[in-house]
Design a protein around this motif. Structure first.
Motif, PDB file in Angstrom:
ATOM      1  N   MET A   1     -17.081 -22.846  12.755  1.00 28.41           N
ATOM      2  CA  MET A   1     -16.042 -23.288  13.321  1.00 28.41           C
ATOM      3  C   MET A   1     -15.048 -23.401  12.660  1.00 28.41           C
ATOM      4  SD  MET A   1     -16.200 -27.097  15.394  1.00 28.41           S
ATOM      5  CE  MET A   1     -16.996 -26.521  16.960  1.00 28.41           C
ATOM      6  N   GLU A   2     -13.705 -22.948  13.263  1.00 32.36           N
ATOM      7  CA  GLU A   2     -12.308 -22.956  12.664  1.00 32.36           C
ATOM      8  C   GLU A   2     -11.871 -24.442  12.157  1.00 32.36           C
ATOM      9  OE1 GLU A   2      -7.988 -21.821  14.340  1.00 32.36           O
ATOM     10  OE2 GLU A   2      -9.920 -20.334  15.067  1.00 32.36           O
ATOM     11  N   LEU A   3     -11.389 -24.425  10.806  1.00 27.66           N
ATOM     12  CA  LEU A   3     -10.876 -25.403  10.206  1.00 27.66           C
ATOM     13  C   LEU A   3      -9.975 -26.064  10.975  1.00 27.66           C
ATOM     14  CD1 LEU A   3     -10.795 -27.400   7.807  1.00 27.66           C
ATOM     15  CD2 LEU A   3      -8.822 -25.749   6.853  1.00 27.66           C
ATOM     16  N   GLU A   4      -9.077 -25.809  11.766  1.00 23.60           N
ATOM     17  CA  GLU A   4      -8.173 -26.423  12.521  1.00 23.60           C
ATOM     18  C   GLU A   4      -8.739 -27.183  13.801  1.00 23.60           C
ATOM     19  OE1 GLU A   4      -3.913 -27.404  13.324  1.00 23.60           O
ATOM     20  OE2 GLU A   4      -5.017 -26.687  11.606  1.00 23.60           O
ATOM     21  N   LEU A  45     -27.564 -44.189  13.432  1.00 21.14           N
ATOM     22  CA  LEU A  45     -27.197 -43.358  12.235  1.00 21.14           C
ATOM     23  C   LEU A  45     -27.794 -43.903  11.118  1.00 21.14           C
ATOM     24  CD1 LEU A  45     -23.525 -41.920  13.044  1.00 21.14           C
ATOM     25  CD2 LEU A  45     -25.804 -40.924  13.443  1.00 21.14           C
ATOM     26  N   SER A  46     -28.535 -42.993  10.276  1.00 17.32           N
ATOM     27  CA  SER A  46     -29.227 -43.752   9.090  1.00 17.32           C
ATOM     28  C   SER A  46     -27.794 -43.711   8.006  1.00 17.32           C
ATOM     29  CB  SER A  46     -30.211 -42.719   8.579  1.00 17.32           C
ATOM     30  OG  SER A  46     -29.547 -41.282   7.959  1.00 17.32           O
ATOM     31  N   GLU A  47     -28.054 -44.173   6.709  1.00 18.19           N
ATOM     32  CA  GLU A  47     -27.317 -44.264   5.542  1.00 18.19           C
ATOM     33  C   GLU A  47     -26.756 -42.959   5.317  1.00 18.19           C
ATOM     34  OE1 GLU A  47     -25.750 -47.309   4.262  1.00 18.19           O
ATOM     35  OE2 GLU A  47     -26.611 -47.778   6.356  1.00 18.19           O
ATOM     36  N   ASN A  48     -27.778 -41.993   5.128  1.00 19.78           N
ATOM     37  CA  ASN A  48     -27.743 -40.576   4.933  1.00 19.78           C
ATOM     38  C   ASN A  48     -26.596 -39.938   6.015  1.00 19.78           C
ATOM     39  OD1 ASN A  48     -28.022 -38.378   2.973  1.00 19.78           O
ATOM     40  ND2 ASN A  48     -29.337 -37.481   4.585  1.00 19.78           N
ATOM     41  N   GLN A  49     -26.974 -40.071   7.171  1.00 14.45           N
ATOM     42  CA  GLN A  49     -25.959 -39.633   8.177  1.00 14.45           C
ATOM     43  C   GLN A  49     -24.600 -40.151   8.096  1.00 14.45           C
ATOM     44  OE1 GLN A  49     -28.629 -40.489  11.349  1.00 14.45           O
ATOM     45  NE2 GLN A  49     -29.301 -38.255  11.715  1.00 14.45           N
ATOM     46  N   LEU A  50     -24.669 -41.473   7.894  1.00 15.45           N
ATOM     47  CA  LEU A  50     -23.288 -42.015   7.743  1.00 15.45           C
ATOM     48  C   LEU A  50     -22.277 -41.458   6.672  1.00 15.45           C
ATOM     49  CD1 LEU A  50     -24.067 -45.740   8.549  1.00 15.45           C
ATOM     50  CD2 LEU A  50     -22.817 -44.353  10.050  1.00 15.45           C
ATOM     51  N   ASP A  51     -23.072 -41.010   5.685  1.00 16.46           N
ATOM     52  CA  ASP A  51     -22.378 -40.429   4.444  1.00 16.46           C
ATOM     53  C   ASP A  51     -22.463 -38.959   4.459  1.00 16.46           C
ATOM     54  OD1 ASP A  51     -22.123 -43.012   3.343  1.00 16.46           O
ATOM     55  OD2 ASP A  51     -23.863 -43.187   2.364  1.00 16.46           O
ATOM     56  N   THR A  52     -22.418 -38.209   5.680  1.00 12.55           N
ATOM     57  CA  THR A  52     -22.020 -36.987   5.782  1.00 12.55           C
ATOM     58  C   THR A  52     -20.905 -36.586   6.039  1.00 12.55           C
ATOM     59  OG1 THR A  52     -24.504 -36.703   6.610  1.00 12.55           O
ATOM     60  CG2 THR A  52     -22.980 -35.020   7.078  1.00 12.55           C
ATOM     61  N   VAL A  53     -20.095 -35.685   5.451  1.00 13.47           N
ATOM     62  CA  VAL A  53     -18.878 -35.432   5.884  1.00 13.47           C
ATOM     63  C   VAL A  53     -18.672 -34.934   7.138  1.00 13.47           C
ATOM     64  CG1 VAL A  53     -17.871 -35.645   3.540  1.00 13.47           C
ATOM     65  CG2 VAL A  53     -18.599 -33.328   4.746  1.00 13.47           C
ATOM     66  N   TYR A  54     -17.526 -34.955   7.940  1.00 12.58           N
ATOM     67  CA  TYR A  54     -17.505 -34.268   9.194  1.00 12.58           C
ATOM     68  C   TYR A  54     -17.268 -33.030   9.217  1.00 12.58           C
ATOM     69  CZ  TYR A  54     -12.393 -35.001   9.277  1.00 12.58           C
ATOM     70  OH  TYR A  54     -11.172 -35.262   9.068  1.00 12.58           O
ATOM     71  N   ARG A  55     -16.496 -32.624   8.060  1.00 22.65           N
ATOM     72  CA  ARG A  55     -15.898 -31.222   7.907  1.00 22.65           C
ATOM     73  C   ARG A  55     -15.770 -31.031   6.314  1.00 22.65           C
ATOM     74  NH1 ARG A  55     -10.756 -31.119   6.068  1.00 22.65           N
ATOM     75  NH2 ARG A  55      -9.445 -32.496   6.599  1.00 22.65           N
ATOM     76  N   GLU A  56     -15.920 -29.812   5.687  1.00 26.22           N
ATOM     77  CA  GLU A  56     -15.584 -29.500   4.366  1.00 26.22           C
ATOM     78  C   GLU A  56     -14.232 -30.128   4.018  1.00 26.22           C
ATOM     79  OE1 GLU A  56     -16.606 -28.451   0.784  1.00 26.22           O
ATOM     80  OE2 GLU A  56     -17.938 -28.053   2.332  1.00 26.22           O
ATOM     81  N   GLY A  57     -14.240 -31.013   2.892  1.00 23.39           N
ATOM     82  CA  GLY A  57     -13.385 -31.481   2.379  1.00 23.39           C
ATOM     83  C   GLY A  57     -12.603 -32.845   3.340  1.00 23.39           C
ATOM     84  N   GLY A  58     -13.509 -33.095   4.271  1.00 23.62           N
ATOM     85  CA  GLY A  58     -12.841 -34.170   5.211  1.00 23.62           C
ATOM     86  C   GLY A  58     -13.790 -35.514   4.813  1.00 23.62           C
ATOM     87  N   TRP A  59     -13.812 -36.586   5.379  1.00 27.43           N
ATOM     88  CA  TRP A  59     -14.204 -38.007   5.148  1.00 27.43           C
ATOM     89  C   TRP A  59     -15.768 -37.921   5.768  1.00 27.43           C
ATOM     90  CZ3 TRP A  59      -9.515 -40.941   7.275  1.00 27.43           C
ATOM     91  CH2 TRP A  59      -8.338 -40.632   6.232  1.00 27.43           C
ATOM     92  N   THR A  60     -16.467 -38.943   5.092  1.00 30.57           N
ATOM     93  CA  THR A  60     -17.772 -39.299   5.728  1.00 30.57           C
ATOM     94  C   THR A  60     -17.416 -40.114   7.073  1.00 30.57           C
ATOM     95  OG1 THR A  60     -18.029 -41.270   4.675  1.00 30.57           O
ATOM     96  CG2 THR A  60     -19.106 -39.253   3.514  1.00 30.57           C
ATOM     97  N   ILE A  61     -18.744 -40.022   7.918  1.00 37.20           N
ATOM     98  CA  ILE A  61     -18.481 -40.761   9.034  1.00 37.20           C
ATOM     99  C   ILE A  61     -18.472 -42.273   8.597  1.00 37.20           C
ATOM    100  CG2 ILE A  61     -19.972 -42.071  10.798  1.00 37.20           C
ATOM    101  CD1 ILE A  61     -21.513 -39.191  11.032  1.00 37.20           C
ATOM    102  N   ARG A  62     -18.968 -42.629   7.726  1.00 33.71           N
ATOM    103  CA  ARG A  62     -18.409 -44.177   7.139  1.00 33.71           C
ATOM    104  C   ARG A  62     -16.985 -44.509   6.807  1.00 33.71           C
ATOM    105  NH1 ARG A  62     -22.204 -47.347   4.803  1.00 33.71           N
ATOM    106  NH2 ARG A  62     -23.463 -45.526   4.722  1.00 33.71           N
ATOM    107  N   GLN A  63     -16.641 -43.360   6.078  1.00 32.54           N
ATOM    108  CA  GLN A  63     -15.028 -43.476   5.632  1.00 32.54           C
ATOM    109  C   GLN A  63     -14.210 -43.464   6.905  1.00 32.54           C
ATOM    110  OE1 GLN A  63     -15.375 -40.276   2.788  1.00 32.54           O
ATOM    111  NE2 GLN A  63     -14.214 -41.232   1.203  1.00 32.54           N
ATOM    112  N   VAL A  64     -14.481 -42.563   7.974  1.00 28.56           N
ATOM    113  CA  VAL A  64     -13.771 -42.381   9.083  1.00 28.56           C
ATOM    114  C   VAL A  64     -13.943 -43.758   9.909  1.00 28.56           C
ATOM    115  CG1 VAL A  64     -13.754 -41.562  11.607  1.00 28.56           C
ATOM    116  CG2 VAL A  64     -14.226 -39.796   9.490  1.00 28.56           C
TER     117      VAL A  64
END
Length: 178
Positions: A1-4, A45-64
């Motif tokens: 998927m395109e970065l933009e 969502l599990s803790e592991n899923q919450l700590d997954t970034v939504y894109r390379e160089g992006g924030w985790t779900i938790r951070q969002v």
């Protein structure tokens, strides 16, 4: 998927030049629903899923999620300043650095979701009580020097809700979690 597309899954904010009463009503409805929809989206969502970034160089779900509270809290304060001062220069904040704080990276998401519920309930209550003249009041952003009307800012934050919801939802779809 395109970065933009990953960065802006619903596109960049586009606020109409002529903001109608219907725009405001739609945006307020979205602001009112957002915390509950976010909670429903992320409830399993599990803790592991919450700590997954939504894109390379992006924030985790938790951070969002924690970012949404931080950003919306700051916006609420900007509304109050604009309503009580004449074109105040608002305080900017470094959202990227806030997203790196201990709470943003590790706190349970219910803290920000519960805070968003209370904040949005109060914010929408305030906004529903504003008259047209109030909606024309502005604040000045210190970096861009742009004058932002309250009615524009309602639209910006309705977009902000949809924007970050889509970050999470699209990641969940890509990962097969939804």
């Amino acid at each position: 998927m395109e970065l933009e597309t990953l960065k802006y899954p619903i596109g960049k904010a586009s606020i109409p030049e002529n903001i109608t009463k219907k725009n405001i009503e739609d945006w307020l409805s979205l602001l009112e629903r957002f915390p509950h929809e976010l909670e429903f989206l992320t409830r399993e969502l599990s803790e592991n899923q919450l700590d997954t970034v939504y894109r390379e160089g992006g924030w985790t779900i938790r951070q969002v999620i924690h970012h949404c509270y931080d950003s919306h809290h700051n916006s609420y304060m900007r509304f109050k300043w604009a309503l009580t001062e004449d074109k105040p220069i608002i305080k900017a904040y470094f959202e990227e650095q806030w997203a790196e704080t201990h709470d943003a990276k590790s706190a349970p998401i219910f803290l920000s979701i519960d805070a968003l519920k209370a904040l949005h309930a109060k914010w929408v209550y305030l906004l529903k009580g504003l008259k047209n003249d109030d909606l024309e009041r502005c604040f000045i952003h210190p970096e861009s020097k742009a004058s932002v009307s309250l009615k524009e800012n309602i639209g910006i934050y309705a977009w902000h809700c949809r924007h970050h919801y889509a970050h999470i939802e699209q990641l969940m779809i890509r990962k097969g979690w939804r």
